[in-house]
Design a protein around this motif. Structure first.
Motif, PDB file in Angstrom:
ATOM      1  N   PRO A   5      10.826  -4.919 -23.439  1.00  0.00           N
ATOM      2  CA  PRO A   5      10.480  -6.112 -23.854  1.00  0.00           C
ATOM      3  C   PRO A   5      11.563  -7.078 -21.350  1.00  0.00           C
ATOM      4  CG  PRO A   5      12.784  -4.810 -23.385  1.00  0.00           C
ATOM      5  CD  PRO A   5      11.422  -4.271 -23.156  1.00  0.00           C
ATOM      6  N   GLY A   6      11.495  -7.741 -21.043  1.00  0.00           N
ATOM      7  CA  GLY A   6      10.528  -8.686 -20.033  1.00  0.00           C
ATOM      8  C   GLY A   6       9.314  -8.724 -19.766  1.00  0.00           C
ATOM      9  N   PRO A   7       9.063  -9.144 -18.799  1.00  0.00           N
ATOM     10  CA  PRO A   7       7.963 -10.283 -18.622  1.00  0.00           C
ATOM     11  C   PRO A   7       7.176  -9.227 -18.029  1.00  0.00           C
ATOM     12  CG  PRO A   7       9.778 -10.514 -16.312  1.00  0.00           C
ATOM     13  CD  PRO A   7       9.962  -9.818 -17.548  1.00  0.00           C
ATOM     14  N   LEU A   8       5.781  -9.165 -18.745  1.00  0.00           N
ATOM     15  CA  LEU A   8       4.473  -8.180 -18.236  1.00  0.00           C
ATOM     16  C   LEU A   8       3.478  -8.643 -18.513  1.00  0.00           C
ATOM     17  CD1 LEU A   8       5.329  -5.527 -21.263  1.00  0.00           C
ATOM     18  CD2 LEU A   8       5.261  -4.577 -18.826  1.00  0.00           C
ATOM     19  N   LYS A   9       3.883  -9.326 -16.975  1.00  0.00           N
ATOM     20  CA  LYS A   9       2.474 -10.452 -16.794  1.00  0.00           C
ATOM     21  C   LYS A   9       0.799  -9.557 -16.018  1.00  0.00           C
ATOM     22  CE  LYS A   9       4.807 -14.501 -17.422  1.00  0.00           C
ATOM     23  NZ  LYS A   9       4.577 -15.724 -17.353  1.00  0.00           N
ATOM     24  N   VAL A  10       0.383  -9.796 -15.967  1.00  0.00           N
ATOM     25  CA  VAL A  10      -0.643  -8.997 -14.817  1.00  0.00           C
ATOM     26  C   VAL A  10      -1.828 -10.233 -14.774  1.00  0.00           C
ATOM     27  CG1 VAL A  10      -0.444  -6.743 -16.423  1.00  0.00           C
ATOM     28  CG2 VAL A  10      -2.286  -8.326 -16.990  1.00  0.00           C
ATOM     29  N   ARG A  11      -2.460 -10.005 -13.416  1.00  0.00           N
ATOM     30  CA  ARG A  11      -3.764 -10.098 -13.093  1.00  0.00           C
ATOM     31  C   ARG A  11      -5.006  -9.521 -12.802  1.00  0.00           C
ATOM     32  NH1 ARG A  11      -2.834 -15.076  -9.782  1.00  0.00           N
ATOM     33  NH2 ARG A  11      -0.666 -13.911  -9.162  1.00  0.00           N
ATOM     34  N   PHE A  12      -5.584 -10.182 -14.405  1.00  0.00           N
ATOM     35  CA  PHE A  12      -6.755  -9.276 -14.624  1.00  0.00           C
ATOM     36  C   PHE A  12      -8.138 -10.295 -15.117  1.00  0.00           C
ATOM     37  CE2 PHE A  12      -9.492  -5.800 -15.736  1.00  0.00           C
ATOM     38  CZ  PHE A  12      -8.600  -4.959 -15.352  1.00  0.00           C
TER      39      PHE A  12
ATOM     40  N   THR B  45       6.238   0.719 -14.314  1.00  0.00           N
ATOM     41  CA  THR B  45       6.393   1.466 -13.933  1.00  0.00           C
ATOM     42  C   THR B  45       7.922   2.164 -13.078  1.00  0.00           C
ATOM     43  OG1 THR B  45       5.595   1.218 -11.452  1.00  0.00           O
ATOM     44  CG2 THR B  45       4.541   2.095 -13.065  1.00  0.00           C
ATOM     45  N   GLY B  46       8.714   3.166 -12.924  1.00  0.00           N
ATOM     46  CA  GLY B  46       9.631   3.487 -12.501  1.00  0.00           C
ATOM     47  C   GLY B  46      10.436   2.482 -10.560  1.00  0.00           C
ATOM     48  N   GLY B  47       9.196   3.237 -10.221  1.00  0.00           N
ATOM     49  CA  GLY B  47       9.503   3.186  -8.912  1.00  0.00           C
ATOM     50  C   GLY B  47       8.858   1.846  -8.100  1.00  0.00           C
ATOM     51  N   SER B  48       7.900   1.216  -8.635  1.00  0.00           N
ATOM     52  CA  SER B  48       7.478   0.440  -7.002  1.00  0.00           C
ATOM     53  C   SER B  48       7.391  -1.030  -8.356  1.00  0.00           C
ATOM     54  CB  SER B  48       5.460   0.561  -7.031  1.00  0.00           C
ATOM     55  OG  SER B  48       5.211   0.650  -8.333  1.00  0.00           O
ATOM     56  N   ALA B  49       7.383  -0.968 -10.388  1.00  0.00           N
ATOM     57  CA  ALA B  49       7.409  -2.025 -11.248  1.00  0.00           C
ATOM     58  C   ALA B  49       6.017  -2.465 -11.083  1.00  0.00           C
ATOM     59  CB  ALA B  49       8.734  -3.036 -10.301  1.00  0.00           C
TER      60      ALA B  49
ATOM     61  N   ILE C  94      -3.611   2.323 -16.608  1.00  0.00           N
ATOM     62  CA  ILE C  94      -4.395   1.056 -16.437  1.00  0.00           C
ATOM     63  C   ILE C  94      -2.560   0.894 -15.701  1.00  0.00           C
ATOM     64  CG2 ILE C  94      -5.391  -0.947 -16.256  1.00  0.00           C
ATOM     65  CD1 ILE C  94      -6.522  -0.147 -19.267  1.00  0.00           C
ATOM     66  N   THR C  95      -3.204   1.310 -14.637  1.00  0.00           N
ATOM     67  CA  THR C  95      -2.018   0.790 -13.157  1.00  0.00           C
ATOM     68  C   THR C  95      -2.774  -0.445 -12.778  1.00  0.00           C
ATOM     69  OG1 THR C  95      -1.320   2.847 -13.526  1.00  0.00           O
ATOM     70  CG2 THR C  95      -0.397   1.513 -11.856  1.00  0.00           C
ATOM     71  N   PHE C  96      -1.518  -1.652 -12.393  1.00  0.00           N
ATOM     72  CA  PHE C  96      -2.333  -3.111 -12.719  1.00  0.00           C
ATOM     73  C   PHE C  96      -1.561  -2.924 -11.108  1.00  0.00           C
ATOM     74  CE2 PHE C  96      -2.726  -3.561 -16.813  1.00  0.00           C
ATOM     75  CZ  PHE C  96      -3.422  -4.167 -17.314  1.00  0.00           C
ATOM     76  N   GLN C  97      -2.267  -4.002 -10.981  1.00  0.00           N
ATOM     77  CA  GLN C  97      -1.490  -4.530  -9.852  1.00  0.00           C
ATOM     78  C   GLN C  97      -0.682  -5.750  -9.845  1.00  0.00           C
ATOM     79  OE1 GLN C  97      -3.436  -7.883  -7.402  1.00  0.00           O
ATOM     80  NE2 GLN C  97      -3.086  -7.054  -4.868  1.00  0.00           N
ATOM     81  N   ASP C  98       0.438  -5.771  -8.627  1.00  0.00           N
ATOM     82  CA  ASP C  98       2.108  -6.337  -8.695  1.00  0.00           C
ATOM     83  C   ASP C  98       1.040  -8.122  -8.945  1.00  0.00           C
ATOM     84  OD1 ASP C  98       3.805  -7.866  -8.622  1.00  0.00           O
ATOM     85  OD2 ASP C  98       4.691  -6.189  -7.138  1.00  0.00           O
TER      86      ASP C  98
ATOM     87  N   MET D 108       1.209  -1.464   0.074  1.00  0.00           N
ATOM     88  CA  MET D 108      -0.037   0.140   0.132  1.00  0.00           C
ATOM     89  C   MET D 108       0.546   0.926  -0.116  1.00  0.00           C
ATOM     90  SD  MET D 108      -3.372  -1.177   2.448  1.00  0.00           S
ATOM     91  CE  MET D 108      -4.617  -2.313   2.416  1.00  0.00           C
ATOM     92  N   LEU D 109       1.936   1.222   0.745  1.00  0.00           N
ATOM     93  CA  LEU D 109       2.905   2.381   0.601  1.00  0.00           C
ATOM     94  C   LEU D 109       3.735   2.704  -0.612  1.00  0.00           C
ATOM     95  CD1 LEU D 109       3.724   2.721   4.056  1.00  0.00           C
ATOM     96  CD2 LEU D 109       2.295   3.936   2.984  1.00  0.00           C
ATOM     97  N   GLY D 110       3.656   1.450  -1.437  1.00  0.00           N
ATOM     98  CA  GLY D 110       4.242   1.491  -2.923  1.00  0.00           C
ATOM     99  C   GLY D 110       5.698   1.050  -2.740  1.00  0.00           C
ATOM    100  N   MET D 111       6.099  -0.186  -2.234  1.00  0.00           N
ATOM    101  CA  MET D 111       6.966  -0.974  -2.435  1.00  0.00           C
ATOM    102  C   MET D 111       7.654  -0.872  -2.542  1.00  0.00           C
ATOM    103  SD  MET D 111       5.161  -3.774  -5.243  1.00  0.00           S
ATOM    104  CE  MET D 111       4.813  -2.865  -6.192  1.00  0.00           C
ATOM    105  N   PRO D 112       8.445   0.709  -1.039  1.00  0.00           N
ATOM    106  CA  PRO D 112       9.540   0.318  -1.167  1.00  0.00           C
ATOM    107  C   PRO D 112      11.105   0.264  -0.621  1.00  0.00           C
ATOM    108  CG  PRO D 112       7.762   0.875   1.426  1.00  0.00           C
ATOM    109  CD  PRO D 112       7.071   0.328   0.338  1.00  0.00           C
TER     110      PRO D 112
END
Length: 543
Positions: A421-428, A464-468, A533-537, A238-242
Motif C-alpha cells: 500500500p501507499g504510493p509506488l511511483k517510479v521514473r522509467f 526498500t526499508g532503508g532508503s525507501a 529491480i531497484t529504481f531511482q528515487d 549516492m550514499l544511500g540517503m542517510p
C-alpha cells in the motif's frame, strides 16, 4: 536588484545598514550625556573651575541639569526610532547649540571658551546628516554665537574685541563643517561600496551553494578531524540517503568512504576503489582533493556515479557494436539463411532415414539460434535512448500481468501480484520496463514448470526499508541458481541452457542502467530465484 528584493534576500545586510545610520546619532547623545552629567556633577560638588558659571550660576546649573535630563529623555525615541531620523537629528543638534550658547553666556560669554564645544556639535551634525546640513548647522551656530556676543555687550558682559574671537570661532565652525563633510562623504561612499560588495558576496555565496546542491556530482567537505562540513544533495543520494543530521563523522556516515579517505590522506598516489552503500544503490567512485596548502587542512571529496560513467562507456561500446552488426548482418545472415534453406530442402528428401533427419533438425535449430543472436545484438545496438516518465506501479503492473498472460497463453493464476500500500511511483521508460519484466517473467515461468503449486511466478512491488526506494521483485519456484553461476549470469553470451543466447539478462540490466535503475540477483534461502529491480528515487530529477 531592487531594494525590496535586497531586503527580502538579505535582511541582515539591511539591518546592519539601518543600524549604521542610527549609530552616530546614538554616539552623539552619549557625548551629550557626558557633558550634561559632568557639568551637573561639578556644580553640585562645588569643584567648578573658573570661568564656568562665573556670570550666572543659577542659569548654568539650570541649563546643565535640563541638558542632562534631555539627553536621558532622547534615549527613548532613539531606541524606538520614532519619530523619523531627520526630525530627531534636527531637534537634538538644535538642543546642543542652544544649551552650549546658554552655558557660554552663564560662564562669561565668548572669552570663557565654552563656545568651543560647538565644534563637536557641528562636527557631529556633519557626520550624522551629511549633504548641505553641515553648513546650515555651522551657520546657525555662528549666528547664535554672534547673537550672544551682541546681547552680552548690551548687558555689559562682553568687550568690543571679543567680536574677533566670535568671528574666529564662527570661521572655525565653517572649516570644521566643510572638512568633516568631505571626510563623512568619503566614509559613506566607502560604506556604500562595502555594502554593495557584501551583497555581491552574499549573492555569489548563494549562487555557489545553489550550484553545488544541484550538481549531479556528489560533493562532500570534511575538516582535518574528518567531521562533515558540507554535503550536497547528489552525495546524499549516492550514499544511500542517510539521516545526515545524525552523522557528524565521515566514518559514521560511510565507513567505506572514510577508509578510502584515510588511505588517500596517507598516500595520495594510492589506488582508489569504488564503494557501494547498499545493494540497491549504485557504485560510487570517490575522488579527493586538499583544501588549502596545509597538509592538516580539510578535504574535498567528489563522488561520481559509476552508473553514469558506465553509461558513457556503453554509448561508445554500442557505437562500435553498431558498426559490427552491420557487418554481421551482411557476412553472417546471408550464409546462415542459405544453410537454413539447404537444411530444409534436405529434410524434404524422401531418401533420408531418421538419423539423418535428426541431423537436419539440429541444423535448423542451430540456424534459428544463430539468427536470434544476431537479431538480439542488432536490437541492442539500435536501442533508442530511454525517455523516462513517471509511472504508477499500482496501474502499470496489473496491466502488464494481464497482457503477459494473454501473450504467453498462460492462466492468470500462474502469476501472483503483490503491491504494498501507499504510493509506488517510479521514473522509467514504460516500453523498456515492460521489456525487462517480460524477459524476467519468461525465465521465471520456464524454470518454475516443475513446481506443483500456484502461482508459479510472484511479482512483488514495494519500498526498500532503508532508503525507501521503489523496487520490483520477480520470484520463481525453480531450482535456484548456483552461487558460482550467479556471478556470471549478467555477462553477455553466458548461458547454461542449450537453446539460450545468453543476452536476455545482459540486455535487461543495460536497459535498467539506462534508466538509473539496478537489476540484481537476490539469493532466496527457501528455494527458487529472485531478481530485483531497484529504481531511482522518483523525487530526483534525471538529466
Amino acid at each position: 536588484m531592487s531594494t525590496e528584493a535586497e531586503e527580502r534576500r538579505f535582511p541582515l545586510a539591511n539591518l546592519d545598514s539601518e543600524t549604521q545610520i542610527w549609530q552616530p546619532l546614538t554616539l552623539l547623545n552619549l557625548y551629550r550625556l557626558l557633558i550634561g552629567g559632568l557639568f551637573t556633577a561639578l556644580f553640585y560638588s562645588g569643584y567648578l573651575l573658573p570661568p564656568l558659571a562665573s556670570h550666572d550660576a543659577t542659569l548654568f546649573y539650570g541649563v546643565a541639569l535640563i541638558y542632562f535630563a534631555a539627553a536621558i529623555l532622547f534615549i527613548i525615541p532613539l531606541s524606538q526610532r520614532w519619530p523619523r531620523f531627520d526630525i530627531q537629528a534636527y531637534f537634538q543638534i538644535g538642543t546642543d547649540i542652544l544649551a552650549t550658547i546658554l552655558l557660554m553666556h552663564a560662564s562669561g560669554s565668548i572669552s570663557s571658551g565654552v563656545g568651543t564645544l560647538l565644534i563637536v556639535t557641528v562636527a557631529g551634525g556633519s557626520i550624522v546628516m551629511g549633504g548641505r546640513h553641515p553648513l546650515m548647522f555651522a551657520a546657525l551656530a555662528t549666528l547664535a554665537v554672534l547673537g550672544e556676543q551682541f546681547y552680552a555687550q548690551r548687558v555689559g558682559l562682553g568687550e568690543p574685541n571679543t567680536y574677533t574671537q566670535a568671528g574666529i570661532l564662527g570661521l572655525t565652525l565653517f572649516i570644521t563643517a566643510l572638512a568633516v563633510q568631505s571626510f563623512a562623504r568619503r566614509i559613506r561612499e566607502s560604506e556604500a561600496l562595502a555594502r554593495r560588495r557584501g551583497l555581491d558576496l552574499a549573492n555569489m555565496s548563494q549562487l555557489t551553494e545553489h550550484i553545488i546542491q544541484r550538481m549531479q556530482t556528489g560533493v562532500l567537505v570534511i575538516d582535518e578531524a574528518d567531521q562533515i562540513r558540507l554535503m550536497n544533495e547528489s552525495a546524499w543520494y549516492m550514499l544511500g540517503m542517510p539521516a545526515a543530521s545524525h552523522y557528524s563523522q565521515l566514518a559514521e556516515l560511510s565507513p567505506a568512504l572514510a577508509t578510502q579517505a584515510q588511505r588517500w590522506q596517507q598516500d595520495p598516489a594510492a589506488d582508489i576503489e569504488m564503494i557501494q552503500p547498499s545493494p540497491e544503490h549504485p557504485r560510487v567512485m570517490p575522488r579527493f582533493a586538499r583544501i588549502g596548502q596545509e597538509s592538516a587542512g580539510g578535504t574535498l571529496i567528489f563522488l561520481e556515479d559509476a552508473t553514469a560513467m558506465a553509461r558513457h562507456a556503453q554509448q561508445l561500446q554500442l557505437a562500435t557494436l553498431g558498426r559490427l552488426t552491420a557487418s554481421i548482418a551482411h557476412e553472417i545472415r546471408n550464409p546462415l539463411g542459405a544453410i537454413s534453406h539447404a537444411g530444409q530442402l534436405l529434410n524434404e528428401s524422401p531418401q533420408l532415414d531418421e538419423q539423418d533427419r535428426r541431423l537436419t533438425g539440429i541444423i535448423d535449430d542451430q540456424s534459428r539460434r544463430m539468427n536470434t543472436i544476431v537479431e538480439n545484438i542488432m536490437q541492442l545496438s539500435r536501442r533508442d535512448r530511454s525517455t523516462p516518465r513517471l509511472i504508477d506501479l499500482h496501474h502499470f503492473l496489473p496491466h502488464f500481468v494481464r497482457e503477459f498472460a494473454t501473450t504467453e497463453e498462460l492462466h492468470r493464476e500462474l502469476i501472483g501480484l503483490n503491491l504494498d500500500p501507499g504510493p509506488l511511483k517510479v521514473r522509467f521508460d514504460p516500453s523498456q520496463l515492460e521489456q525487462i519484466l517480460t524477459n524476467l517473467c519468461q525465465n521465471a515461468v520456464r524454470y518454475s514448470e516443475d513446481y506443483p503449486g500456484f502461482p508459479k511466478v510472484a511479482i512483488h512491488a514495494g519500498l526498500t526499508g532503508g532508503s525507501a526506494r521503489p523496487f520490483i521483485d520477480i520470484l520463481d519456484y525453480g531450482p535456484g541458481i548456483d552461487p558460482e553461476i550467479a556471478a556470471h549470469i549478467f555477462e553477455p553470451f553466458y548461458t547454461t541452457a542449450s537453446s539460450g543466447t545468453g543476452l536476455g539478462l545482459y540486455i535487461s540490466r543495460e536497459l535498467a542502467e539506462a534508466n538509473r535503475a539496478h537489476l540484481n540477483y537476490e539469493p532466496v534461502t527457501t528455494g527458487g530465484s529472485c531478481f530485483r529491480i531497484t529504481f531511482q528515487d522518483p523525487r530526483r530529477q534525471m538529466d
